[in-house]
Scaffold this active site. Structure first.
Site, PDB file in Angstrom:
ATOM      1  N   GLN A 133      -4.925  -1.823   9.223  1.00  0.00           N
ATOM      2  CA  GLN A 133      -4.653  -3.129   8.612  1.00  0.00           C
ATOM      3  C   GLN A 133      -5.232  -4.247   9.497  1.00  0.00           C
ATOM      4  OE1 GLN A 133      -3.242  -3.724   5.517  1.00  0.00           O
ATOM      5  NE2 GLN A 133      -3.851  -5.821   5.919  1.00  0.00           N
ATOM      6  N   ASP A 183     -11.425   2.060   3.225  1.00  0.00           N
ATOM      7  CA  ASP A 183     -11.644   0.618   3.031  1.00  0.00           C
ATOM      8  C   ASP A 183     -13.127   0.311   2.759  1.00  0.00           C
ATOM      9  OD1 ASP A 183      -9.470  -1.067   2.937  1.00  0.00           O
ATOM     10  OD2 ASP A 183      -9.175  -1.100   5.108  1.00  0.00           O
ATOM     11  N   LYS A 228       0.848  -1.210   0.000  1.00  0.00           N
ATOM     12  CA  LYS A 228       0.000   0.000   0.000  1.00  0.00           C
ATOM     13  C   LYS A 228       0.877   1.252   0.000  1.00  0.00           C
ATOM     14  CE  LYS A 228      -3.755  -2.554   2.015  1.00  0.00           C
ATOM     15  NZ  LYS A 228      -4.482  -3.021   3.187  1.00  0.00           N
TER      16      LYS A 228
END
Ligand code: NAP
Length: 281
Positions: A96, A119, A52
């Site tokens: 995460q 997300d 990322k």
């Protein structure tokens, strides 16, 4: 022989388009910024976080890395998120997953401002998707839609079967296919006569987390098969939920693993980051 849908090429196209947009925003005085939080040092998570960060660098998005020790408490993490929610120079916040076992993940995800939830996991964004309002969409299913669109595969009026109903893939996937005017059937572990249903599909999207589960007898001749699954075998090779060697000869189009859906997830995360600037205005 099926068309191979190349996620590497398509994700690079998307990232290059985003790079241009980020440069324009920068020239206007806005630096797109993503905060990436990792707790502990699970090796798989470190790889994802590293990828990322690389994508941010490529596109020109500023990434703020929070590498927190395993012993971080729920309260400490909530405080960091609260601070990032308030900061005007931070557009996106990503935690995460999975978090270490002592965390209540649901509470953490709920704490992220829906306007910075790149997300697309916050219930407000999930709700927005289901009633057709603007908001962030979970990156993997959003990536599948881009793959289909950019390969020129018509969705409107097509029979689409989604295999899997998880909150991050199957459910948002089915909502997105509905939005594209497909006729959608969702299958799961209690579905009866699975093969009969999947064989009806013009577009079969597989996200069940079982290596090479979908064999040729699940697939209608000429169907588009999208494989979301990703597994590392004992031989260290990657494979998907679809038995590629068996299905490719009868499919009309198919995504390989690796190099299909996988690269799209990060590209769509970057797209959400760039769009967050607009959403926050
Ligand atoms: P998940 O949360 O484990 O959900 C699996 C779904 O498949 C569940 O809805 C389950 O049904 C259903 N299922 C399991 N066995 C089945 C069977 N035998 N027949 C029919 N349905 C069955 O998995 P996920 O998070 O959605 O992920 C699915 C796969 O995609 C995994 O391989 C994962 O690694 C991969 N993935 C890849 C990306 C990427 O970036 N490429 C991103 C996310 C996930 P029930 O609901 O009834 O239990």
């Amino acid at each position: 022989m099926a068309i191979r849908i190349d996620g590497k090429v398509i994700s690079t196209q998307i990232k290059d388009e985003l790079k241009e947009k980020v440069a324009v925003l920068k020239a206007e005085g806005t630096e797109v910024t993503l905060a990436v939080i990792q707790v502990g040092n699970d090796p798989a998570s470190s790889v994802y976080v590293g990828n990322k960060k690389k994508a941010c660098e490529y596109i020109g998005v500023r990434s703020l890395a929070y590498e927190l020790p395993e012993e971080t408490t729920q309260q400490e993490l909530l405080e960091i998120i609260a601070d990032l929610n308030k900061r005007e120079d931070v557009n996106g916040i990503l935690v995460q997953l999975p978090l270490p076992k002592h965390f209540n993940e649901e509470e953490i995800l709920l704490a992220i401002s829906p306007l910075k939830d790149v997300d697309g996991f916050h219930p407000e964004n999930v709700g927005n998707l289901s009633i057709g309002r603007k908001g962030f969409v979970s990156c993997t299913p959003a990536g599948v839609i881009e793959l289909l669109k950019r390969t020129g595969i018509e969705m409107e009026g097509k029979e689409c079967v989604v295999l899997g109903r998880s909150n991050i893939v199957g459910k948002p996937m089915s909502m997105l296919m509905l939005r594209e005017n497909a006729t959608v059937t969702v299958c799961h572990s209690r579905t009866k006569n699975l093969k009969e249903i999947t064989k009806r599909a013009d577009i079969l999207i597989v996200a069940i987390g079982k290596p090479r589960f979908v064999t040729a007898d699940y697939v209608k001749e000429g169907a588009t098969v999208i494989d979301v699954g990703i597994h590392r075998g004992a031989d260290n090779k990657l494979c998907g939920d679809v038995d590629f060697a068996e299905v490719e000869p009868i499919a009309g189009a198919i995504t390989p693993v690796p190099g299909g859906v996988g690269p799209m997830t990060i590209a769509m995360l970057m797209k959400n980051c760039v769009e967050s600037v607009e959403l926050q205005k």
